[in-house]
Scaffold this motif. Structure first.
Motif, PDB file in Angstrom:
ATOM      1  N   UNK A 110      12.302  18.185 -18.756  1.00 24.57           N
ATOM      2  CA  UNK A 110      12.917  18.372 -20.319  1.00 24.57           C
ATOM      3  C   UNK A 110      13.057  19.571 -20.313  1.00 24.57           C
ATOM      4  N   UNK A 111      13.881  20.479 -21.586  1.00 27.52           N
ATOM      5  CA  UNK A 111      13.748  22.257 -21.920  1.00 27.52           C
ATOM      6  C   UNK A 111      12.608  22.803 -21.765  1.00 27.52           C
ATOM      7  N   UNK A 112      12.376  23.814 -20.938  1.00 30.55           N
ATOM      8  CA  UNK A 112      11.665  24.607 -20.933  1.00 30.55           C
ATOM      9  C   UNK A 112      10.173  24.195 -21.193  1.00 30.55           C
ATOM     10  N   UNK A 113      10.204  23.171 -20.215  1.00 37.44           N
ATOM     11  CA  UNK A 113       9.298  22.290 -20.520  1.00 37.44           C
ATOM     12  C   UNK A 113       8.817  21.839 -18.691  1.00 37.44           C
ATOM     13  N   UNK A 114       6.831  21.984 -19.003  1.00 36.38           N
ATOM     14  CA  UNK A 114       6.438  21.876 -17.285  1.00 36.38           C
ATOM     15  C   UNK A 114       6.538  20.285 -17.237  1.00 36.38           C
ATOM     16  N   UNK A 115       7.238  19.356 -18.500  1.00 36.96           N
ATOM     17  CA  UNK A 115       6.933  18.148 -17.620  1.00 36.96           C
ATOM     18  C   UNK A 115       8.791  17.749 -17.982  1.00 36.96           C
ATOM     19  N   UNK A 116       8.950  16.127 -17.581  1.00 35.90           N
ATOM     20  CA  UNK A 116       9.896  15.843 -17.733  1.00 35.90           C
ATOM     21  C   UNK A 116       9.873  14.213 -17.526  1.00 35.90           C
ATOM     22  N   UNK A 117      10.544  13.866 -16.972  1.00 41.15           N
ATOM     23  CA  UNK A 117      10.915  12.234 -17.339  1.00 41.15           C
ATOM     24  C   UNK A 117      11.258  11.600 -16.230  1.00 41.15           C
ATOM     25  N   UNK A 118      10.390  10.693 -15.776  1.00 41.81           N
ATOM     26  CA  UNK A 118      11.220  10.153 -14.319  1.00 41.81           C
ATOM     27  C   UNK A 118      11.312   8.654 -14.304  1.00 41.81           C
ATOM     28  N   UNK A 119      11.979   7.928 -13.390  1.00 40.50           N
ATOM     29  CA  UNK A 119      12.005   6.819 -13.307  1.00 40.50           C
ATOM     30  C   UNK A 119      11.847   6.172 -11.660  1.00 40.50           C
ATOM     31  N   UNK A 120      10.797   5.874 -11.394  1.00 42.74           N
ATOM     32  CA  UNK A 120      11.009   5.577  -9.886  1.00 42.74           C
ATOM     33  C   UNK A 120      11.222   4.589  -9.699  1.00 42.74           C
ATOM     34  N   UNK A 121      11.540   4.186  -8.731  1.00 41.81           N
ATOM     35  CA  UNK A 121      12.353   2.550  -8.538  1.00 41.81           C
ATOM     36  C   UNK A 121      11.935   2.071  -6.781  1.00 41.81           C
ATOM     37  N   UNK A 122      10.960   1.787  -6.108  1.00 42.75           N
ATOM     38  CA  UNK A 122      10.690   1.154  -5.313  1.00 42.75           C
ATOM     39  C   UNK A 122      10.786  -0.072  -4.727  1.00 42.75           C
ATOM     40  N   UNK A 123      11.248  -0.436  -3.674  1.00 46.81           N
ATOM     41  CA  UNK A 123      10.927  -1.732  -2.358  1.00 46.81           C
ATOM     42  C   UNK A 123      10.583  -1.712  -0.998  1.00 46.81           C
ATOM     43  N   UNK A 124       9.779  -1.972  -1.085  1.00 47.24           N
ATOM     44  CA  UNK A 124       8.330  -2.363  -0.930  1.00 47.24           C
ATOM     45  C   UNK A 124       8.188  -3.837   0.445  1.00 47.24           C
ATOM     46  N   UNK A 125       8.455  -3.751   1.383  1.00 48.62           N
ATOM     47  CA  UNK A 125       7.990  -4.917   2.088  1.00 48.62           C
ATOM     48  C   UNK A 125       6.567  -5.015   3.082  1.00 48.62           C
ATOM     49  N   UNK A 126       6.250  -6.024   3.337  1.00 53.32           N
ATOM     50  CA  UNK A 126       5.466  -6.129   4.664  1.00 53.32           C
ATOM     51  C   UNK A 126       4.396  -6.968   5.074  1.00 53.32           C
ATOM     52  N   UNK A 127       3.376  -7.022   5.851  1.00 48.17           N
ATOM     53  CA  UNK A 127       2.357  -8.255   5.584  1.00 48.17           C
ATOM     54  C   UNK A 127       1.322  -8.934   5.156  1.00 48.17           C
ATOM     55  N   UNK A 128       0.728  -9.798   4.948  1.00 50.64           N
ATOM     56  CA  UNK A 128      -0.693 -10.188   4.412  1.00 50.64           C
ATOM     57  C   UNK A 128      -1.104 -10.794   5.355  1.00 50.64           C
ATOM     58  N   UNK A 129      -2.706 -10.811   4.613  1.00 48.19           N
ATOM     59  CA  UNK A 129      -3.254 -11.787   5.901  1.00 48.19           C
ATOM     60  C   UNK A 129      -4.696 -11.448   4.589  1.00 48.19           C
ATOM     61  N   UNK A 130      -5.164 -12.883   5.488  1.00 53.31           N
ATOM     62  CA  UNK A 130      -6.890 -12.757   4.995  1.00 53.31           C
ATOM     63  C   UNK A 130      -7.634 -14.407   5.340  1.00 53.31           C
ATOM     64  N   UNK A 131      -8.102 -14.722   4.889  1.00 49.54           N
ATOM     65  CA  UNK A 131      -9.649 -15.557   5.992  1.00 49.54           C
ATOM     66  C   UNK A 131     -10.220 -16.111   4.684  1.00 49.54           C
ATOM     67  N   UNK A 132     -10.237 -17.552   4.347  1.00 46.39           N
ATOM     68  CA  UNK A 132     -10.572 -18.192   3.668  1.00 46.39           C
ATOM     69  C   UNK A 132     -12.263 -18.286   3.476  1.00 46.39           C
ATOM     70  N   UNK A 133     -13.755 -17.939   2.837  1.00 44.75           N
ATOM     71  CA  UNK A 133     -14.824 -18.434   3.440  1.00 44.75           C
ATOM     72  C   UNK A 133     -15.327 -19.771   2.810  1.00 44.75           C
ATOM     73  N   UNK A 134     -14.582 -20.449   1.851  1.00 46.43           N
ATOM     74  CA  UNK A 134     -15.098 -22.484   1.344  1.00 46.43           C
ATOM     75  C   UNK A 134     -15.275 -22.948   2.284  1.00 46.43           C
ATOM     76  N   UNK A 135     -16.079 -23.345   2.244  1.00 43.02           N
ATOM     77  CA  UNK A 135     -15.932 -24.462   2.997  1.00 43.02           C
ATOM     78  C   UNK A 135     -14.912 -25.244   3.830  1.00 43.02           C
ATOM     79  N   UNK A 136     -14.101 -25.641   1.972  1.00 41.23           N
ATOM     80  CA  UNK A 136     -13.207 -26.742   2.808  1.00 41.23           C
ATOM     81  C   UNK A 136     -11.839 -25.649   2.929  1.00 41.23           C
TER      82      UNK A 136
END
Lengths: 235, 384
Positions: A110-136
């Motif tokens: 923005x003119x004469x300001x400490x603020x600005x507008x931004x549009x952040x575009x992210x592409x993320x990839x990775x791995x997921x893991x976990x373990x169930x704790x219910x009996x079945x």
């Protein structure tokens, strides 16, 4: 009086050019002073100029680009509950997501300001893991790939010459490639899901072009708190 | 009660230090000796440190129009009243409130410290000084359910004789913290807790601290805490070297080795303190931990501590911390991470308040996913 001058000076400093906003991104008007007298005359103030009948003023507008871009990369990690179903039982499994993120962001001060507008575009990839704790449902899941894209409209405030804080609203879509064993009779939720939330970012300038970022995002629909660290470069 | 505490904490006054803030390299103060009697930081502030704290770093709440110079003059133990040249007393107390897994988690309140300290000088140039502290320290929680005698709750955390041996060399003989790494205020950080440089790891020994404008070197030979049982006394030596790469940027290395009858330990680390702008800094410490219990194979792990602190306005700072630790460098051992952010506030010359939201995660190579935990921490420091 001195306090007023101090406040004015502070406003001037805060609204002035900074490393983060440099090079010049504001629309400015340059005023060139010319005189019809022979010889040189030093530039005069507007008050003096109005009194001088021999000073001719010309104005030339200099328009400079106001927007710029960042590109960056980072890492992200969080935990999230994902529903697992093996009829007739259903339970939440605490899953851990780890990923690498690429970012492209568009910044508009923005003119004469400490603020600005931004549009952040992210592409993320990775791995997921976990373990169930219910009996079945005590299955261990590991190495399932996920891909996520989001757009985060943000407001960024420059707190100092070398740091900023930002607040944004991420709009996120994610796909998890669940590759489950045949015959396991297990289905996992959130194969394809959307979420939104709020994000807070702290950016620390390392050099004139490189910035270290640290963010915490709360995704409301996924009920997840996501940490991310990254490095961005202005171009 | 928790809400009332948070509100009360913002209103109360107090504090003139007791902690080391190596991140004040952001204010262009690279050496701890500038403000502290102990050249490694922490402990009571000297006159300059008190004045600097009140007149430059702390906010101006209740300044009532006084200039920074006046605030500095009033920063003494008795305010503007001059103390005798041979003594500088002080009091300090620290109060911690923390809530696990907020909101709704249990909140604990702990008086972490309440002590009197004093520096006595044998000469007006303060070349010969005796510095001591004595006060209350809570019994560590791990002793709560243990049978047998508990540690004393009234202790002296430091008592030493300081001697300016030459223009550049300072010698300390007595009980101090061990010299290793960046001595910041967070004693629960991996860089302090896992390296055994936490709040109760003081030792008796001799410190040689050589200071030049562009570098500092400290060597510490220690005999262990002589107030402990002999078999527990951790003997060894450590060193810390920092070189000024450019103004407000110091790089260095640190090392420690020692043993008692049960454990031999080595630590090696890299330290970096980078001041940016005014009042802002970036710190990094990373190192290797080696522990070899008697009769058992040793293990080697690592730790990392990073902190970025940003001055928002006078007396108020935003900080962001990221830490990592692994006890054994093996693939099947978890990596622990702590990340957090908070505010470090000095609303006025004798007050310090810190609040932090911290998250702890573990990354494992198995399908186990230990639950992330959160903690809301606040500390209030009051002192005279």
């Amino acid at each position: 009086m001195f306090r007023s001058l101090g406040i004015l000076s502070l406003i001037f400093l805060l609204s002035g050019e900074s490393l983060l906003a440099a090079p010049a991104k504001k629309v400015r008007t340059r005023t060139q002073m010319q005189t019809t007298d022979e010889g040189l005359r030093a530039p005069t103030s507007s008050r003096t100029r109005s009194r001088s009948s021999r000073t001719k003023v010309t104005t030339k507008k200099v328009k400079t680009p106001r927007v710029y871009w960042h590109r960056g990369a980072g890492v992200t990690v969080w935990q999230e509950a994902v529903k697992a179903t093996r009829p007739p039982e259903s339970t939440d499994i605490r899953m851990q997501f780890q990923g690498i993120q690429a970012r492209l962001s568009y910044h508009r001060p923005f003119t004469r300001s400490n603020w600005r507008l931004a549009y952040l575009g992210d592409a993320t990839f990775g791995l997921v893991k976990g373990k169930g704790t219910a009996p079945t449902i005590d299955d261990g899941l590991k190495g399932h790939m996920w891909l996520q894209v989001n757009v985060t409209p943000s407001l960024i405030f420059r707190t100092s010459r070398i740091s900023e804080v930002a607040f944004g609203i991420p709009l996120t879509a994610r796909y998890i490639d669940w590759r489950l064993e045949k015959g396991s009779n297990l289905t996992m939720d959130k194969g394809f899901s959307f979420s939104t939330g709020m994000t807070a970012i702290y950016a620390n300038r390392l050099s004139s072009t490189m910035t270290l970022t640290f963010s915490l995002t709360h995704q409301y629909l996924w009920k997840a708190n996501i940490w991310a660290f990254g490095l961005e470069q202005r171009f | 009660m928790p809400l009332a505490y948070w509100i009360f904490s913002f209103l109360i006054f107090g504090s003139t230090s007791a902690w080391a803030y190596p991140q004040f390299i952001g204010y262009k103060y690279a050496s701890c000796l500038t403000c502290h009697f102990n050249g490694q930081g922490n402990g009571p502030l000297n006159d300059y440190g008190r004045a600097l704290w009140a007149g430059e770093i702390a906010g101006r709440m209740f300044a009532f129009g006084r200039s920074d110079e006046k605030l500095g003059e009033a920063s003494g133990f008795l305010g503007s009243k001059q103390m005798p040249w041979w003594v500088r007393p002080g009091f300090k107390t620290r109060y911690l409130a923390y809530q696990l897994n907020p909101p709704g988690g249990k909140t604990d309140f702990i008086i972490m410290q309440a002590e009197a300290n004093a520096a006595f000088f044998l000469d007006k140039d303060q070349k010969y000084a005796f510095v001591t502290s004595f006060g209350y320290a809570p019994v560590p929680r791990r002793y709560n359910n243990k049978p047998g005698a508990k540690p004393d709750t009234w202790i002296s955390r430091e008592h030493y004789f300081r001697w300016q041996t030459t223009q550049d060399l300072w010698t300390y003989i007595g009980m101090t913290d061990r010299v290793y790494g960046i001595r910041h205020a967070n004693h629960e950080a991996y860089s302090r807790k896992k390296t055994s440089i936490a709040q109760n790891d003081q030792t008796h020994g001799v410190i040689l601290h050589y200071i030049k404008p562009e570098w500092e070197f400290t060597f510490h030979a220690f005999l262990g805490n002589l107030l402990q049982d002999a078999d527990l006394q951790f003997k060894g030596f450590s060193l810390l070297y920092e070189k000024e790469v450019m103004q407000a940027w110091r790089l260095g290395f640190t090392a420690l080795t020692g043993s008692n009858q049960y454990l031999k330990s080595n630590r090696y680390g890299f330290v970096n303190r980078f001041g940016m702008g005014f009042g802002s800094a970036l710190m990094l410490e990373a190192g290797i931990l080696e522990d070899t219990p008697k009769g058992i194979a040793g293990k080697r792990g690592y730790y990392i501590y990073t902190e970025a602190i940003q001055r928002l306005t006078r007396g108020y700072h935003l900080f962001v911390v990221a830490q990592s630790w692994k006890d054994v460098l093996q693939g099947d051992r978890p990596d622990e991470f702590k990340t957090g952010f908070g505010f470090l506030m000095f609303p006025m010359g004798r007050v310090e308040f810190r609040i932090e939201l911290e998250s702890k995660q573990q990354l494992t190579s198995t399908t186990d996913t230990p639950k992330d935990s959160w903690a809301l921490l606040s500390q209030l420091h009051l002192s005279l």
